[in-house]
Write a protein that holds these residues in place. Structure first.
Motif, short mmCIF file in Angstrom:
data_model
loop_
_atom_site.label_atom_id
_atom_site.label_comp_id
_atom_site.label_asym_id
_atom_site.label_seq_id
_atom_site.Cartn_x
_atom_site.Cartn_y
_atom_site.Cartn_z
N GLU A 60 35.61 -12.10 59.11
CA GLU A 60 35.84 -12.27 57.67
C GLU A 60 34.53 -12.72 57.04
O GLU A 60 33.91 -13.68 57.50
CB GLU A 60 36.93 -13.31 57.46
N LEU A 61 34.11 -12.03 56.00
CA LEU A 61 32.94 -12.41 55.23
C LEU A 61 33.40 -13.04 53.92
O LEU A 61 34.34 -12.54 53.29
CB LEU A 61 32.06 -11.19 54.93
N PHE A 62 32.76 -14.12 53.52
CA PHE A 62 33.15 -14.82 52.29
C PHE A 62 31.96 -14.89 51.35
O PHE A 62 30.84 -15.25 51.75
CB PHE A 62 33.65 -16.23 52.61
N ASN A 63 32.20 -14.54 50.11
CA ASN A 63 31.18 -14.61 49.07
C ASN A 63 31.34 -15.94 48.33
O ASN A 63 32.21 -16.09 47.47
CB ASN A 63 31.33 -13.44 48.10
N GLN A 64 30.49 -16.92 48.69
CA GLN A 64 30.57 -18.22 48.05
C GLN A 64 29.70 -18.30 46.81
O GLN A 64 29.60 -19.37 46.18
CB GLN A 64 30.15 -19.31 49.03
N GLY A 65 29.11 -17.16 46.43
CA GLY A 65 28.28 -17.14 45.25
C GLY A 65 29.09 -17.00 43.97
O GLY A 65 30.32 -17.06 43.97
N THR A 66 28.39 -16.78 42.87
CA THR A 66 29.04 -16.70 41.57
C THR A 66 29.09 -15.28 41.03
O THR A 66 29.64 -15.04 39.96
CB THR A 66 28.30 -17.58 40.55
N GLU A 67 28.49 -14.33 41.76
CA GLU A 67 28.49 -12.94 41.32
C GLU A 67 28.93 -12.04 42.46
O GLU A 67 28.80 -12.39 43.65
CB GLU A 67 27.10 -12.52 40.83
N ALA A 68 29.44 -10.87 42.12
CA ALA A 68 29.87 -9.90 43.12
C ALA A 68 28.67 -9.43 43.95
O ALA A 68 27.53 -9.39 43.47
CB ALA A 68 30.54 -8.70 42.45
N ILE A 69 28.91 -9.08 45.21
CA ILE A 69 27.86 -8.64 46.13
C ILE A 69 28.11 -7.18 46.52
O ILE A 69 29.20 -6.84 46.98
CB ILE A 69 27.82 -9.52 47.38
N ASP A 70 27.12 -6.34 46.31
CA ASP A 70 27.16 -4.95 46.74
C ASP A 70 26.84 -4.91 48.23
O ASP A 70 25.79 -5.37 48.67
CB ASP A 70 26.12 -4.14 45.95
N LEU A 71 27.74 -4.35 49.03
CA LEU A 71 27.58 -4.37 50.48
C LEU A 71 26.84 -3.16 51.04
O LEU A 71 26.75 -3.00 52.25
CB LEU A 71 28.96 -4.45 51.15
N SER A 72 26.32 -2.30 50.18
CA SER A 72 25.71 -1.07 50.66
C SER A 72 24.49 -1.30 51.55
O SER A 72 24.13 -0.42 52.34
CB SER A 72 25.33 -0.17 49.48
N GLU A 73 23.83 -2.46 51.44
CA GLU A 73 22.67 -2.75 52.28
C GLU A 73 23.04 -3.57 53.51
O GLU A 73 22.17 -3.89 54.33
CB GLU A 73 21.61 -3.50 51.46
N TYR A 74 24.31 -3.92 53.66
CA TYR A 74 24.73 -4.81 54.73
C TYR A 74 25.25 -4.03 55.94
O TYR A 74 25.79 -2.93 55.80
CB TYR A 74 25.82 -5.76 54.24
#
Length: 637
Positions: A60-74
């Motif tokens: 499970e990956l969690f985005n603890q930031g304040t903006e959406a994350i584009d996963l295309s580079e991950y």
């Protein structure tokens, strides 16, 4: 008929990441060295890790930031057995701020919850897992370059093998070759096959937060309404039919409602559905259902016959209407009389099924048509009569085949077992007792008074049972036929007999290691020796230029104590990882000519990229001189 995909619930809600369907990811390989600094400011980290039985693998990956994350580079990289070479799985899509993203095996018990998946074996307890953005390390688990003793880092439940680990903090580990122990690296262990928190953000309780109702503006014009106290059993409550609505989707989605009714079935036990079904007296509208599923993970347990008052938010969970309970339900009474079940008669169209979704139902009579998922999920398919396979009567793709398939579907309903785990033990017989050799059934046997609640999951309408059905053996097994002759020909599925081991090649489908292979080989060899056929047709043997089949023959001859069997050597046959094979007793039969294989060279309609070639050989009985042909096939499903 609308498509539905209510998933087999394993606890916890599905992530609200933007991917609406699972992506099948292709693996890529490459040598990656330890070192580069973490991708700063991404806000993404590995919040949960699952290494369970079978294919139960996920992170499970969690985005603890304040903006959406584009996963295309991950990408997720898996370093197996201390290797510095990784199998990498590219991610795509987006994960919103404060949300989770699940990646795991497409064959996991919780595959329906995944945002992205792979059909590969992914990882074991001694494999390091690294999350990259480009070549930058975002987070890691395990130690690249080390194969830990005992097959895992850590011990007990806080172990990378046979356990679920959850992050106790949001600090990623960006050094992939440092010493690793989950217990001291910010992980908490929960044991094997624990999935109840997957997709739930760290710090959030299962079931998710509920949105507070906005206070009414006293200056807003409008008619005054009588307030409804959620805990007052005498206060007005909404009709469940009004919450369900007449269509496929509730008109009250995202509204907080209070309903009151009788619990008709509870599935809150371990391995259940984390909730219960409630039904009220009805709204006199036959097009609306008077029952509904209440999702109540972590809440007080309810029993059938409880009269409850429930407040919660309405949603379409994979297009099945449910209420997510907020707070505790109020029990207004216990031991209440159950509502009379709605009577079902097959065939049924989708609208008729929708009108009783979540209600207590009874199917007067059904015939067992299919048991493909019975051992794994406790599921049986019932119909009003025995069904013929459409393509057994009509050409595939023809209008007649499609018409019969649609007719069979309308005449089918799934009888489930009321639990939500794989491989139940003991397994439930449809009469409500345990299945056993003395209490069994066959296809074509009849069931009467099949009683339960109408449910939808895994793209099927199903009855979750609340009582055992009346069972009648209407298709008894015929006596074993008297077969004249002196030769025995048999088939045997050798269950992915691979001499290539999975710990050497992660793409191998058979045993994980040498010890497992020896156990598998001993069982199969004993089986074949006991059957003692002159010719065996084998399925699911590794397609590796006769190495696997010759290994099996050597083991069989060693078991018997003499050189009794030989293989029909075919070389690589077709394009699949597994193939068919023939072994025989040269002292009893001899080959006549060479083997033949059904490929494009024989039939231009055959496609070896989609099918396994059938293998044929003519043999002569040495005692009688008679010739006979053996054809072994293993069709792709």
């Amino acid at each position: 008929m609308r498509p539905k995909s209510f998933a087999r619930r394993l606890g916890g809600r599905v992530s609200t990441s933007v991917l609406a369907a699972a992506l099948v990811l292709g693996g890529t390989s490459g040598v990656i060295t330890a070192g580069p600094a973490a991708a700063q400011g991404t806000g993404l980290y590995i919040s949960e890790y699952v290494e369970g039985t079978g294919n139960n693998k996920a992170i499970e990956l969690f985005n603890q930031g304040t903006e959406a994350i584009d996963l295309s580079e991950y990408r997720v990289a898996v370093y197996a057995n201390g290797s510095s070479t990784a199998n990498s799985y590219a991610l795509s899509g987006e994960v919103a701020a404060g949300e989770t993203f699940l990646f795991g095996s497409s064959r996991a018990a919780f595959a329906d919850q995944l945002d992205a998946s792979s059909g590969a074996g992914l990882w074991n307890g001694d494999d390091a897992v690294v999350l990259y953005r480009g070549d930058e390390v975002v987070d890691s688990l395990g130690r690249v370059g080390e194969q830990p003793a005992g097959g895992a880092w850590g011990t007990g439940e806080a172990s990378t093998k046979d356990s679920t680990l959850r992050r106790t903090g949001g600090v990623p580990d960006t050094t992939i070759d440092d010493a690793f122990d989950p217990a001291t690296a910010g992980w908490e262990g929960f044991g094997v096959d624990v999935f109840d928190h997957l997709g739930i953000a760290p710090g959030e309780e299962p079931g998710g937060p509920t949105d507070p109702e906005e206070p009414e503006d006293p200056d807003e014009p409008g008619e005054p309404t009588e307030p409804s106290d959620p805990a007052d059993c005498e206060a007005p409550a909404e009709k469940i039919g009004a919450v369900q609505g007449e269509g496929a989707t509730s008109p009250r989605v995202d509204d907080t409602v209070t309903v009151q009714g009788i619990v008709t079935a509870s599935f809150q036990q371990p391995g259940g559905y984390n909730g219960y079904f409630v039904q009220d007296a009805g709204d006199e509208n036959d097009a609306t259902s008077d029952g509904i599923f209440v999702y109540a993970q972590g809440k007080g347990e309810r029993a059938a016959g409880d009269l409850v008052r429930v407040t919660g938010k309405v949603s379409e969970y994979h297009e099945m209407t449910q209420i997510t309970q907020s707070g505790e339900a109020t029990v207004c009474d216990t031991g209440a009389e159950q509502p009379a079940p709605a009577e079902l008669t097959l065939p049924m169209d989708d609208e008729a099924r929708e009108a009783v979704e979540g209600m207590s139902v009874v199917l007067g009579e059904g015939v067992i048509n299919e048991a493909f998922n019975y051992d794994r999920y406790g599921e049986l398919t019932l119909g009003s009569e025995r069904h013929a396979q459409p393509t057994n009567l009509h050409r595939p793709g023809s209008a007649e085949a499609k018409e019969l398939a649609a007719s069979n579907l309308a005449d089918s309903i799934t009888l489930d077992d009321g639990i939500n785990t794989q491989n139940p033990n003991p397994i439930r017989h449809p009469n409500g007792k345990d299945y056993s050799p003395e209490n069994r059934f066959r296809m074509g046997d009849a069931l009467r008074e099949v009683t339960g609640v109408m449910h939808f999951s895994f793209d099927k309408w199903r009855i979750q049972p609340t009582a055992g059905a009346e069972y009648e053996e209407t298709n008894p097994r015929t006596p074993a036929p008297e077969v004249p002759g002196s030769l025995k020909v048999a088939s045997a599925n050798v269950l992915n007999y691979f001499t290539t081991l999975a710990d050497k090649d992660p793409n191998a489908r058979g045993a994980n290691n040498a010890a497992e292979f020896e156990r598998q080989k001993a069982k199969i060899v004993s089986q074949l020796a006991e059957i003692d056929a002159e010719v065996f047709g084998l399925m699911e043997i590794e397609n590796n230029s006769d190495k696997a089949v010759n290994d099996l023959v050597d083991g069989l001859n060693a078991k018997i104590g003499r050189e009794e069997y030989a293989a029909v050597e075919t070389g690589t046959l077709g394009t699949d990882a597994i193939t068919t094979a023939l072994i025989f007793k040269p002292a009893k039969v001899e080959r006549v000519g060479e083997f033949k294989a059904l490929t494009e060279s024989v039939d231009p309609n055959f496609d070896t990229s989609r099918h396994r070639p059938a293998l044929a050989q003519v043999f002569k009985d040495k005692a009688t001189g008679e010739e006979f042909s053996v054809v072994v096939n293993h069709l792709k499903s």
